[in-house]
Design an enzyme around this catalytic site. Structure first.
Site, PDB file in Angstrom:
ATOM      1  N   LYS A 197     -10.341  -5.145  -6.726  1.00  0.00           N
ATOM      2  CA  LYS A 197      -9.136  -5.756  -6.150  1.00  0.00           C
ATOM      3  C   LYS A 197      -8.716  -6.910  -7.053  1.00  0.00           C
ATOM      4  O   LYS A 197      -9.451  -7.885  -7.217  1.00  0.00           O
ATOM      5  CB  LYS A 197      -9.388  -6.243  -4.733  1.00  0.00           C
ATOM      6  CG  LYS A 197      -8.158  -6.840  -4.073  1.00  0.00           C
ATOM      7  CD  LYS A 197      -8.444  -7.258  -2.635  1.00  0.00           C
ATOM      8  CE  LYS A 197      -7.217  -7.864  -1.976  1.00  0.00           C
ATOM      9  NZ  LYS A 197      -7.490  -8.306  -0.585  1.00  0.00           N
ATOM     10  N   LYS A 249      -7.170  -1.676  -5.924  1.00  0.00           N
ATOM     11  CA  LYS A 249      -5.958  -2.322  -5.387  1.00  0.00           C
ATOM     12  C   LYS A 249      -5.542  -3.444  -6.320  1.00  0.00           C
ATOM     13  O   LYS A 249      -6.385  -4.269  -6.686  1.00  0.00           O
ATOM     14  CB  LYS A 249      -6.260  -2.862  -3.991  1.00  0.00           C
ATOM     15  CG  LYS A 249      -5.092  -3.566  -3.316  1.00  0.00           C
ATOM     16  CD  LYS A 249      -5.488  -4.101  -1.939  1.00  0.00           C
ATOM     17  CE  LYS A 249      -4.309  -4.784  -1.263  1.00  0.00           C
ATOM     18  NZ  LYS A 249      -4.669  -5.363   0.048  1.00  0.00           N
TER      19      LYS A 249
END
Length: 324
Positions: A197, A249
């Site tokens: 992320k 992400k």
């Protein structure tokens, strides 16, 4: 001049031919719809930076989930927006906290039709907007935060969440959460690790969606956008700790990382098409600069092609309706 005998265009001649030889396909079950539920909402509240997306009341949340289920969407990921926040995010673990109440409701109403998942992070619940507990110098305390994540995991599993989305990027979070779930007897609750992320500029609209209280950034715990190998390292660590699924992400700017992770992973690999990616396409389409439907489908197809088994996207229900 001798005409070419090798003509790849033969497999592109008609829509039927292109469909027959397509290497990557979209299916409703491969999509997860993120949903926001707001504690003080009596009806859905539109999010200005994400046209078509709303903060939901409990009633409108159920309707949105039912529509997603009817379209064949694989699951929903819940984010809670409380009315009261504090330094340690106590509403994240309160049995009557908005996220836990919404989880219980959806698990009861649509849990047989789709997979109810929950965001396991403190950022929506803290008055400083960070994903963890702060130390005396104002920095996120990794190990103190892990204690809160363990408590959140048990609370969300008790409420009925089938998959816990560990999005806080704390070191060791997967192992700690799995230990807490095992100790509490929730051995069937799956763990989705947001393994790679990145600290991205494309999270902007999400901050409005969850009414974020953050000042500053999250660069001390989310990954630096310049690092590719580090994403693979983080995913490898989470797999070793026992994660059931790993996430990359954002998706759009990190397709190389997604491909890297998919290449080495022996567990499902997901990707999150985040708020800024959604907002850019919606804004361009609203101006008439791009074909909205074509751009939406191409964007998600590209994420699947790069290696994502499942995509979290705010268009999940709409795409599912288009392709069925």
């Amino acid at each position: 001049m001798t005409p070419p005998s090798i003509r790849p265009r033969r497999l592109r001649t008609t829509p039927a031919m292109r469909r027959l030889v397509a290497e990557t396909r979209l299916h409703p079950a491969d999509l997860v719809l993120p949903l926001f539920v707001r504690e003080d909402a009596v009806a859905s509240v539109p999010i200005s930076s994400m046209p078509g997306v709303s903060q939901h009341s409990m009633d409108s949340l159920v309707r949105a989930a039912e529509t997603a289920a009817e379209a064949g969407v694989g699951g929903v990921m819940l984010f809670g927006i409380p009315t009261v926040r504090d330094a340690t995010g106590t509403q994240a673990t309160a049995p009557d906290g908005i996220l836990n109440r919404a989880t219980e409701l959806l698990a009861r109403e649509v849990g047989d039709a789709l997979v109810v998942q929950t965001d396991l992070c403190l950022d929506e619940f803290t008055d400083h907007g960070h994903c963890g507990v702060l130390d005396s110098s104002g920095r996120v305390d990794n190990d103190a935060t892990l204690e809160r994540y363990a408590e959140m995991a048990v609370a969300q599993a008790f409420a009925g969440s089938s998959i816990l989305g560990l999005s806080g990027m704390m070191d060791g979070q997967v192992a700690v959460v799995l230990d807490a779930l095992d100790a509490a007897g929730y051995i069937d609750t799956a763990v989705l690790a947001y393994a790679a992320k990145y600290s991205s500029a494309f999270y902007g609209p999400f901050r409005e969606a969850v009414d974020s209280q953050l000042t500053g950034d999250r660069r001390t715990y989310q990954q630096d956008p310049s690092n590719r190998r580090e994403g693979l390292r983080e995913a490898t660590l989470d797999i070793a700790e026992g994660a059931d699924i790993v996430m990359v992400k954002p998706a759009m700017s990190y397709l190389d990382v997604l491909s890297d992770v998919a290449e080495i992973s022996d567990i499902p690999v997901w990707a999150y098409q985040i708020s800024g990616e959604y907002a850019m396409i919606e804004a361009a389409a609203a101006q008439g600069w791009i074909d909205r439907k074509a751009a939406v489908l191409e964007s998600v197809l590209g994420i699947r092609r790069a290696g994502a088994d499942t995509v979290l996207t705010y268009w999940a229900t709409e795409i599912a309706e288009w392709i069925t």
